[in-house]
Design an enzyme around this catalytic site. Structure first.
Site, PDB file in Angstrom:
ATOM      1  N   GLN A  71      -4.747  -5.257   6.592  1.00  0.00           N
ATOM      2  CA  GLN A  71      -5.995  -6.450   6.069  1.00  0.00           C
ATOM      3  C   GLN A  71      -5.675  -7.592   6.644  1.00  0.00           C
ATOM      4  O   GLN A  71      -6.667  -8.424   6.518  1.00  0.00           O
ATOM      5  CB  GLN A  71      -5.127  -6.463   4.593  1.00  0.00           C
ATOM      6  CG  GLN A  71      -5.492  -5.294   3.578  1.00  0.00           C
ATOM      7  CD  GLN A  71      -6.882  -5.017   3.473  1.00  0.00           C
ATOM      8  OE1 GLN A  71      -7.551  -5.769   3.553  1.00  0.00           O
ATOM      9  NE2 GLN A  71      -7.228  -3.660   3.459  1.00  0.00           N
TER      10      GLN A  71
ATOM     11  N   CYS B 266      -4.561   2.473  -3.818  1.00  0.00           N
ATOM     12  CA  CYS B 266      -3.364   2.892  -3.138  1.00  0.00           C
ATOM     13  C   CYS B 266      -2.336   1.916  -3.245  1.00  0.00           C
ATOM     14  O   CYS B 266      -1.395   1.730  -2.543  1.00  0.00           O
ATOM     15  CB  CYS B 266      -3.637   3.010  -1.717  1.00  0.00           C
ATOM     16  SG  CYS B 266      -4.774   4.327  -1.330  1.00  0.00           S
TER      17      CYS B 266
ATOM     18  N   HIS C  12       0.742  -0.965   0.037  1.00  0.00           N
ATOM     19  CA  HIS C  12       0.047   0.088  -0.109  1.00  0.00           C
ATOM     20  C   HIS C  12       0.703   1.210  -0.228  1.00  0.00           C
ATOM     21  O   HIS C  12       2.062   1.129   0.472  1.00  0.00           O
ATOM     22  CB  HIS C  12      -0.741  -0.075   1.204  1.00  0.00           C
ATOM     23  CG  HIS C  12      -1.863   0.698   1.411  1.00  0.00           C
ATOM     24  ND1 HIS C  12      -1.611   2.179   1.595  1.00  0.00           N
ATOM     25  CD2 HIS C  12      -3.261   0.732   1.411  1.00  0.00           C
ATOM     26  CE1 HIS C  12      -3.139   2.934   1.814  1.00  0.00           C
ATOM     27  NE2 HIS C  12      -3.922   1.960   1.561  1.00  0.00           N
TER      28      HIS C  12
ATOM     29  N   LYS D 193     -10.786  -1.228   9.921  1.00  0.00           N
ATOM     30  CA  LYS D 193     -10.613  -2.441   9.054  1.00  0.00           C
ATOM     31  C   LYS D 193     -11.152  -3.627   9.786  1.00  0.00           C
ATOM     32  O   LYS D 193     -11.485  -4.668   9.186  1.00  0.00           O
ATOM     33  CB  LYS D 193      -9.322  -2.715   8.643  1.00  0.00           C
ATOM     34  CG  LYS D 193      -8.661  -1.443   7.780  1.00  0.00           C
ATOM     35  CD  LYS D 193      -8.564  -1.672   6.262  1.00  0.00           C
ATOM     36  CE  LYS D 193      -8.208  -0.405   5.415  1.00  0.00           C
ATOM     37  NZ  LYS D 193      -6.797  -0.301   5.011  1.00  0.00           N
TER      38      LYS D 193
ATOM     39  N   ASP E 256       2.987  -4.399   8.081  1.00  0.00           N
ATOM     40  CA  ASP E 256       1.736  -3.878   8.232  1.00  0.00           C
ATOM     41  C   ASP E 256       0.369  -4.864   8.078  1.00  0.00           C
ATOM     42  O   ASP E 256       0.466  -5.436   7.290  1.00  0.00           O
ATOM     43  CB  ASP E 256       1.631  -3.060   6.644  1.00  0.00           C
ATOM     44  CG  ASP E 256       0.267  -2.562   6.287  1.00  0.00           C
ATOM     45  OD1 ASP E 256      -0.543  -2.789   7.050  1.00  0.00           O
ATOM     46  OD2 ASP E 256       0.408  -1.582   5.432  1.00  0.00           O
TER      47      ASP E 256
END
Ligand SMILES: *Cc1c(COP(=O)(O)O)cnc(C)c1O
Length: 404
Positions: free
Chosen positions: A201, A362, A121, A224, A198
C-alpha cells in the site's frame, strides 16, 4: 506542475461508462489503473521482442534480457537498494512474503518468537502462521487502538531476545494508517530481530529508501502502482538473501545440476526459478518511470487534499462512521452507514458507476476488533478528482435514503 485533467488523459479506462454512468474508480487500494505509457510497453514487448531471457544467444532473447535487467535496475534505484542483485522479481507481495517465510523455516527454533501487527493483510499473517506451525515458534501480535494505530508501548513489551522476526505493513490497506516503521525497525534491530515490511500500500504513495530505513526485507506488487498484475518485487539485504535457502527449484536458479547434487545460482537468480513474467517486469519498470515523472511528493500532496475533502464531506452525512482516523494516513476511507450492510451500499454505488470495495478487505482481524462484518472502502489515487468525491458523497446519500 500537477494537472489532474492532463494526467487522466493517460488512462484510457477512465473514459468508459459503467451502467450508463461515467466510471468513478475508487478501488485503487485493491488495484490501480494502468496508463497508456505502461500499456504501450506491454504491446511493444509482445509485438517486437517477446522471447525467453537469460538463455538465448539470439537477438530477441538478448533484447528481452536487457529490458528485463534494466527494469531491475529501475526498481533498485527507486527503492535505493545498494545492489541490483538485492532485487528479486516475484509475482507480487504475497509471493515475496511466502518466499521469506519459507526461507526462515530452516532458521527458526521452537523457543523463537515472531511479531506481527493487528493491522495486517491476510497475506502478511497466514504465511507466518504456517511458519510457526512448521517450526514451533510463537506468533505475537502488536495490538491497535480505536483510531486504527498500532500501540508502540505494547510493541516494546513484546520484544525480547527471543524475537527473531517482525513483519508489519508500511500502510494498512483496510484503514490507510501509516505505521511508524522507522521506530519498529530500530527497536527490532536492538534485540537482533529482522524486519519485513509489506509495502503493497505504500509504494503507490511513498518512495521508500530501504538503506535509510535499514529494513531487512521490503515487498510490493506492481499492480498497486500503475503496473500489471502478477508482478512484484522483494528487496532483501544481501546478507539475508545469501542466508535464506531457495524457495522453489527449477530452471534459471541453478549453477550446476547432476543427480548427485545441484548447486544454486548466484543472487538474484537463486530465487527466480522458471520463466518469469518477463513482460510484467519490464512494464513494472515503466510504471515506476511513469510515477516518478509525476513525482511522489506531488502525488502525496494531491491525494492528501482529496482525502481531507472526502473525509469532511462524508462526515456531513448523519450516521456515517469512518474507521481508521489516524492523523498519519493515506487516501483510504473505510466507513459504514449506521444499520446498513456495506455490501448493499456498494451495490447501489455500482449502479451509479462508482467502484468501491466492500467487505473485510483481507483483514478480518481488524473487522473483528471493531466488531463489524466489513466496511465500504473508497481509496483515491492521484488521477481521481474532487468532482468524483462529490459523486461518491451524493451516491452514499442516495444509498442511505434507499436503504434506511
Ligand atoms: C494488496 C496487498 C497485499 C497482497 O498483494 P498481492 O498483489 O495480492 O500479492 C498484501 N498486503 C497489502 C497491505 C496489500 O494491500
Amino acid at each position: 506542475m500537477f494537472n489532474v485533467e492532463h494526467i487522466r488523459q493517460d488512462f484510457p479506462i477512465l473514459n468508459r461508462e459503467v451502467n450508463g454512468k461515467p466510471l468513478v474508480y475508487l478501488d485503487n487500494a485493491a488495484t490501480s489503473q494502468t496508463p497508456k505509457q505502461v500499456i504501450d510497453v506491454i504491446v511493444d514487448y509482445y509485438s517486437n521482442y517477446n522471447a525467453n531471457i537469460h538463455r538465448g544467444v539470439h537477438t530477441l532473447s538478448q533484447e528481452a534480457t536487457d529490458a528485463y535487467e534494466q527494469a531491475r535496475i529501475k526498481i533498485q534505484k527507486h527503492v535505493n537498494a545498494k545492489h541490483t542483485h538485492e532485487i528479486i522479481f516475484t509475482s507480487g507481495t504475497t509471493h515475496g512474503i511466502n518466499l521469506v517465510a519459507n526461507g526462515f523455516s530452516s532458521l527458526l527454533k521452537k523457543e523463537d518468537e515472531v511479531i506481527v501487527s493487528a493491522l495486517e493483510h491476510h497475506s502478511n499473517i497466514v504465511p507466518w502462521q504456517m511458519l510457526c506451525e512448521r517450526t514451533g515458534a510463537t506468533l505475537k501480535v502488536i495490538p491497535m487502538n480505536l483510531e486504527g494505530e498500532l500501540i508502540m508501548s505494547e510493541y516494546d513489551k513484546l520484544l525480547s531476545e527471543n524475537t527473531k522476526l517482525v513483519f508489519v505493513n508500511h500502510i494498512s490497506n483496510a484503514l490507510g494508517t501509516i505505521n511508524p516503521i522507522e521506530y519498529i525497525i530500530e527497536k527490532a534491530h536492538a534485540v537482533g530481530a529482522a524486519v519485513l515490511v509489506d509495502g503493497a500500500q505504500s509504494c503507490p504513495h511513498i518512495k521508500p529508501d530501504v538503506q535509510d530505513l535499514d529494513v531487512d526485507f521490503y515487498v510490493t506488487s506492481a499492480h498497486k502502482m500503475c503496473g500489471p498484475t502478477g508482478e512484484g518485487m522483494l528487496y532483501g539485504k544481501e546478507t539475508w538473501l545469501k542466508k535464506l535457502p531457495p524457495y522453489q527449484g527449477g530452471g534459471e536458479m541453478i549453477a550446476e545440476v547432476t543427480f548427485d547434487k545441484t548447486t544454486y545460482a548466484d543472487l538474484p537468480h537463486k530465487f527466480e526459478a522458471g520463466t518469469p513474467n518477463i513482460c510484467g517486469g519490464i512494464a513494472f519498470g515503466a510504471a515506476i518511470d511513469y510515477m516518478n515523472a509525476i513525482g511522489f511528493d506531488a502525488i502525496a500532496k494531491y491525494e492528501h487534499e482529496l482525502l481531507d475533502y472526502a473525509t469532511e464531506k462524508l462526515l456531513e452525512i448523519e450516521g456515517l462512521k469512518i474507521y481508521g482516523t489516524s492523523k498519519h494516513k493515506t487516501s483510504v476511507i473505510s466507513f459504514n452507514l449506521e444499520g446498513i450492510h456495506p455490501y448493499d451500499v456498494g451495490t447501489i454505488l455500482d449502479k451509479l458507476g462508482i467502484a468501491v470495495r466492500t467487505g473485510h478487505h483481507c483483514a478480518q482481524p481488524i473487522m473483528d476488533f471493531y466488531k463489524i462484518p466489513g466496511t465500504v472502502r473508497a481509496s483515491f489515487a492521484f488521477y481521481n478528482t474532487k468532482s468524483e468525491v462529490d459523486a461518491l458523497v451524493s451516491g452514499v446519500k442516495k444509498a442511505k435514503m434507499m436503504l434506511s
